[in-house]
Design a protein around this motif. Sequence first.
Motif, short mmCIF file in Angstrom:
data_model
loop_
_atom_site.label_atom_id
_atom_site.label_comp_id
_atom_site.label_asym_id
_atom_site.label_seq_id
_atom_site.Cartn_x
_atom_site.Cartn_y
_atom_site.Cartn_z
N GLY A 168 8.46 7.29 -6.40
CA GLY A 168 9.58 8.90 -8.22
C GLY A 168 8.56 7.84 -9.40
N VAL A 169 8.84 7.16 -9.45
CA VAL A 169 8.83 6.05 -11.02
C VAL A 169 7.44 5.72 -10.50
CG1 VAL A 169 9.28 3.82 -11.50
CG2 VAL A 169 11.09 5.25 -10.38
N ILE A 170 6.69 5.54 -9.48
CA ILE A 170 5.60 5.26 -10.09
C ILE A 170 4.59 6.14 -10.08
CG2 ILE A 170 3.18 4.28 -8.54
CD1 ILE A 170 5.49 2.06 -9.48
N PHE A 182 4.28 -0.26 -3.89
CA PHE A 182 5.52 -0.35 -4.35
C PHE A 182 6.24 0.78 -3.25
CE2 PHE A 182 3.36 -1.83 -7.93
CZ PHE A 182 4.32 -2.79 -8.13
N PRO A 183 6.10 1.11 -2.03
CA PRO A 183 6.43 2.03 -1.12
C PRO A 183 7.75 2.57 -1.24
CG PRO A 183 6.51 0.17 0.37
CD PRO A 183 5.60 -0.33 -1.21
N ARG A 184 8.61 1.95 -1.43
CA ARG A 184 9.93 2.24 -2.50
C ARG A 184 10.27 2.24 -3.52
NH1 ARG A 184 13.10 0.72 2.06
NH2 ARG A 184 12.33 -0.53 3.63
N THR A 222 -1.30 -3.54 -10.60
CA THR A 222 -0.23 -3.11 -11.03
C THR A 222 -0.90 -1.63 -12.41
OG1 THR A 222 1.65 -3.37 -9.76
CG2 THR A 222 1.82 -1.83 -11.36
N ILE A 223 -0.80 -3.21 -13.54
CA ILE A 223 -0.92 -2.68 -14.26
C ILE A 223 -2.63 -1.92 -15.10
CG2 ILE A 223 -1.40 -3.47 -16.91
CD1 ILE A 223 0.78 -5.76 -16.39
#
Length: 286
Positions: A209-211, A204-206, A86-87
């Motif tokens: 928006g944040v991602i 992170f499918p949920r 992710t990072i």
Amino acid sequence: MGGNSSASNVFIKAFASLGEFILPLLIATLEARALWYGWSFMLAVLLLIVNLFLLQGIKFPAKNQDLTSSADDRGQATRGKRLLATISLAVYGYTTMALMILFTQWITLFAKQELGYSSLMAHALLSLYSIGSISGVLVIFVLLKVRIAETRILVIMNVLSLIAVLTISNSSVLWVSSIAAFVFGFSAAGGVLQVALNLLLKMFPRHKGVITGTYFTFGSIATFTVPIVTGWLSKIDLHAVMNFDVLIGLAGTGLVIITAAALGSGKVMNAITSALHIGISTTDGK
């Protein structure tokens, strides 16, 4: 909205690349005919109005729907490895944007002043970059449609772009520079930014928006910082500017390799070897 969101995201990039190809031609036409440059802004206003009507009837799917397809068996990765991936992908949002911004802003001046090319040929390198970008979008779209892993695509494309920008910064042979400019557009601006984003969204499918917001925040930081850094480097030497692009490409390649390894892709080295073989063969003119 579609069955294969990875391919759909890249398909959007195809139209963005088309706009990047048309806009310089429009500006050149306005300049050649001594017309008002403001017509280009009026076109932007018209397009925004058209978009307003096009989006009125769009019905979006239900939020927080998980994706049925997996990305490189992401469920098998440990929590620590997923955090590392992710990072790496978030920071990659910076490097991939910085790589393209720097090249498009400086390649023409670099080619004229450092490589000794004519103004026409220097601008031709940027046109070849745009053509390569459109070609890359189409190829990546097809690869995603046939379910080629995102990590494999990212590794191969980033290794190719690194070889291409390294060639451009160290070669003064026109045909070599031309091939390298095309390959760079094909690999660096052919949709890898969208591929990396989609890989994050699958993890992170949920929290789409944040991602998405976080990812493009890093891209926005690149938009702000690259002109500042390259402006300072240009006072030293234009070669320093292009070498900085090579450094960014190296960092981006390292980040996607880390991502592929963290997500448990067992074909990372095969992808690197394939990309090196393609890149060396291309720059050799074979």
